[in-house]
Design a protein around this motif. Structure first.
Motif, PDB file in Angstrom:
ATOM      1  N   PHE A 190       0.775  -1.214  -0.090  1.00  0.00           N
ATOM      2  CA  PHE A 190       0.077  -0.177   0.059  1.00  0.00           C
ATOM      3  C   PHE A 190       0.957   1.297   0.156  1.00  0.00           C
ATOM      4  O   PHE A 190       0.715   2.063  -0.772  1.00  0.00           O
ATOM      5  CB  PHE A 190      -1.023  -0.018   1.395  1.00  0.00           C
ATOM      6  CG  PHE A 190      -1.882  -0.833   1.055  1.00  0.00           C
ATOM      7  CD1 PHE A 190      -2.444  -1.809  -0.014  1.00  0.00           C
ATOM      8  CD2 PHE A 190      -2.747  -1.390   2.484  1.00  0.00           C
ATOM      9  CE1 PHE A 190      -3.195  -2.734  -0.064  1.00  0.00           C
ATOM     10  CE2 PHE A 190      -3.622  -2.036   2.308  1.00  0.00           C
ATOM     11  CZ  PHE A 190      -4.024  -3.024   1.115  1.00  0.00           C
ATOM     12  N   MET A 195      -1.081   4.056  -1.850  1.00  0.00           N
ATOM     13  CA  MET A 195      -2.638   3.626  -1.670  1.00  0.00           C
ATOM     14  C   MET A 195      -2.832   4.299  -0.113  1.00  0.00           C
ATOM     15  O   MET A 195      -2.900   3.517   0.764  1.00  0.00           O
ATOM     16  CB  MET A 195      -2.812   2.104  -1.797  1.00  0.00           C
ATOM     17  CG  MET A 195      -2.577   1.853  -3.160  1.00  0.00           C
ATOM     18  SD  MET A 195      -2.450  -0.106  -3.231  1.00  0.00           S
ATOM     19  CE  MET A 195      -4.027  -0.581  -2.758  1.00  0.00           C
ATOM     20  N   SER A 198      -6.049   3.133   1.854  1.00  0.00           N
ATOM     21  CA  SER A 198      -6.303   1.594   2.086  1.00  0.00           C
ATOM     22  C   SER A 198      -5.839   1.067   3.282  1.00  0.00           C
ATOM     23  O   SER A 198      -4.912   1.623   3.801  1.00  0.00           O
ATOM     24  CB  SER A 198      -5.697   0.796   0.798  1.00  0.00           C
ATOM     25  OG  SER A 198      -6.042   1.392  -0.426  1.00  0.00           O
ATOM     26  N   THR A 240     -10.566  -0.395   0.322  1.00  0.00           N
ATOM     27  CA  THR A 240      -9.652   0.802  -0.454  1.00  0.00           C
ATOM     28  C   THR A 240     -10.828   1.488  -1.191  1.00  0.00           C
ATOM     29  O   THR A 240     -11.877   1.175  -0.991  1.00  0.00           O
ATOM     30  CB  THR A 240      -8.871  -0.298  -1.375  1.00  0.00           C
ATOM     31  OG1 THR A 240      -7.993   0.503  -2.133  1.00  0.00           O
ATOM     32  CG2 THR A 240      -9.705  -0.915  -2.451  1.00  0.00           C
ATOM     33  N   ASP A 244      -7.162   4.375  -5.570  1.00  0.00           N
ATOM     34  CA  ASP A 244      -6.235   3.351  -5.021  1.00  0.00           C
ATOM     35  C   ASP A 244      -5.953   2.205  -5.775  1.00  0.00           C
ATOM     36  O   ASP A 244      -4.944   1.881  -6.029  1.00  0.00           O
ATOM     37  CB  ASP A 244      -6.485   3.017  -3.346  1.00  0.00           C
ATOM     38  CG  ASP A 244      -5.916   4.281  -2.267  1.00  0.00           C
ATOM     39  OD1 ASP A 244      -5.204   5.121  -3.105  1.00  0.00           O
ATOM     40  OD2 ASP A 244      -5.910   4.204  -1.288  1.00  0.00           O
ATOM     41  N   ARG A 247      -4.037   3.137  -8.571  1.00  0.00           N
ATOM     42  CA  ARG A 247      -2.594   3.433  -8.056  1.00  0.00           C
ATOM     43  C   ARG A 247      -1.974   2.059  -7.763  1.00  0.00           C
ATOM     44  O   ARG A 247      -0.594   1.862  -8.112  1.00  0.00           O
ATOM     45  CB  ARG A 247      -2.521   3.938  -6.575  1.00  0.00           C
ATOM     46  CG  ARG A 247      -2.979   5.526  -6.943  1.00  0.00           C
ATOM     47  CD  ARG A 247      -3.033   6.318  -5.577  1.00  0.00           C
ATOM     48  NE  ARG A 247      -3.570   7.605  -5.530  1.00  0.00           N
ATOM     49  CZ  ARG A 247      -4.876   7.941  -5.178  1.00  0.00           C
ATOM     50  NH1 ARG A 247      -5.489   7.084  -4.613  1.00  0.00           N
ATOM     51  NH2 ARG A 247      -4.811   9.253  -5.633  1.00  0.00           N
TER      52      ARG A 247
END
Length: 344
Positions: A190, A195, A198, A240, A244, A247
């Protein structure tokens, strides 16, 4: 191309919502142009609408995070895909075949017993009549549900979707790194992907902008608070956003999570499920006309539905997450038709 694509998707969503109103968020990205939209409520009681930056549960959609974590450990030389699972774990599995490898677990071909066997079971909520969902805080907490079970078939014999296999992979991550599974993923996947929205949040400690999952019945509904493990783990349950997810795929395809070699291994069609659908390591792969059409992950739990796709030829992103029981798969199939016609 994006204008026509997005117009077609918008029309499709309007038509879909007339028949079966969706609740969730959608993000479609074609190069630097995006279509994003949200539908329904994140909190029905307070009439708080969903938003493109709302966090949603993604159920089994996060099995790919577990697979990336394992591939990172293989890349670092801490194990191999052919390593026997019995050599990785200290726990006892008296009836498991000693020939189960990491590869078998990653491809749902190990044949080990499952705690929720989707081939014969249909109601995930039934599990929590015998086991408290509040006690499910780590991978080890799931072991009593399957570790003394009998093998379904010999390792490598066939594909059979298996949640417990990913619990075992999470235990491998914990044993080799000394970190909690969720901590490892948040730090090594993450954060490296950017992220920032998340995480593996507890169901009773959800952060701001997180949608509540809803289970609709006849003329009524309830939340999924008592229908899922209190905290997600290796087989599912992370939260999430559609942004994200974008990403994550960007980080994966730009080799920020794995080298090119191991990214390609992750995305290889290792095993055939059925029809046009194959499975890599934690990722579904659809092959059309002998060519990879898309890579995707999907998930479904009570009050959770999602599908997140990257189309191989065009590199278009399509991320769909909902806080109800249905819709994402149907919407994704309609998007497949639109994108296939645009880029065939």
């Amino acid at each position: 191309m994006s204008r026509n694509l997005f117009s077609s998707i918008e029309d499709m969503m309007e038509s879909h919502n007339e028949m079966m109103p969706f609740s969730g968020a959608i993000l479609v990205r074609d190069q630097d142009k995006t279509f994003e939209q949200s539908y329904g409520y994140a909190n029905r009681s307070e009439a708080i609408p969903n938003h493109p930056h709302t966090r949603f549960g993604i159920a089994s959609g996060c099995k790919i995070f577990t697979s990336v974590a394992i591939c990172q450990l293989v890349q670092d030389g801490k194990l191999s895909f052919n390593t026997y699972v019995k050599d990785c774990l200290d726990d006892s599995f008296p009836y498991f075949d000693s020939n189960i490898t990491i590869h078998h677990l990653l491809t749902h071909s190990a044949g080990n017993p499952d705690y929720f066997d989707e081939e014969i079971m249909g109601d995930f909520e039934e599990l929590w009549k015998d086991y408290s969902m509040y006690s499910m805080l780590s991978p080890k907490d799931f072991l009593p549900m399957f570790q003394n079970g009998r093998m379904k078939f010999s390792p490598g014999e066939r594909f059979s979707y298996n949640n417990a296999g990913f619990i075992l992979l999470g235990l491998v991550v914990e044993q080799l790194t000394g970190m909690e599974f969720s901590e490892y993923v948040e730090k090594n996947i993450f954060q490296r992907s950017g992220m920032l929205d998340s995480g593996y949040f507890r169901m009773d400690q959800l952060p701001e902008r997180t949608a509540i999952g809803y289970i609709d019945g006849d003329q009524t509904w309830k939340t999924n608070m008592y229908s899922l493990p209190i905290k997600g783990g290796p087989d599912g349950g992370a939260f999430t956003t559609v942004h994200d997810l974008g990403r994550f795929w960007d980080a994966l395809f730009h080799y920020k999570l794995l080298s090119q070699e191991y990214t390609e291994i992750l995305l290889t069609p290792h095993i055939h499920e059925e029809g046009q659908t194959y499975y890599g390591y934690g990722v579904w792969i659809r092959i059309v006309d002998d060519t990879i059409f898309k890579y995707f992950v999907m998930g479904s739990d009570p009050g959770v539905i999602m599908q997140s796709s990257i189309y191989a030829k065009s590199r278009i992103h399509a991320h769909i997450i909902g806080n109800i029981n249905n819709g994402a798969g149907m919407i994704a199939s309609k998007m497949d038709e639109i994108i296939y016609k645009e880029f065939k």
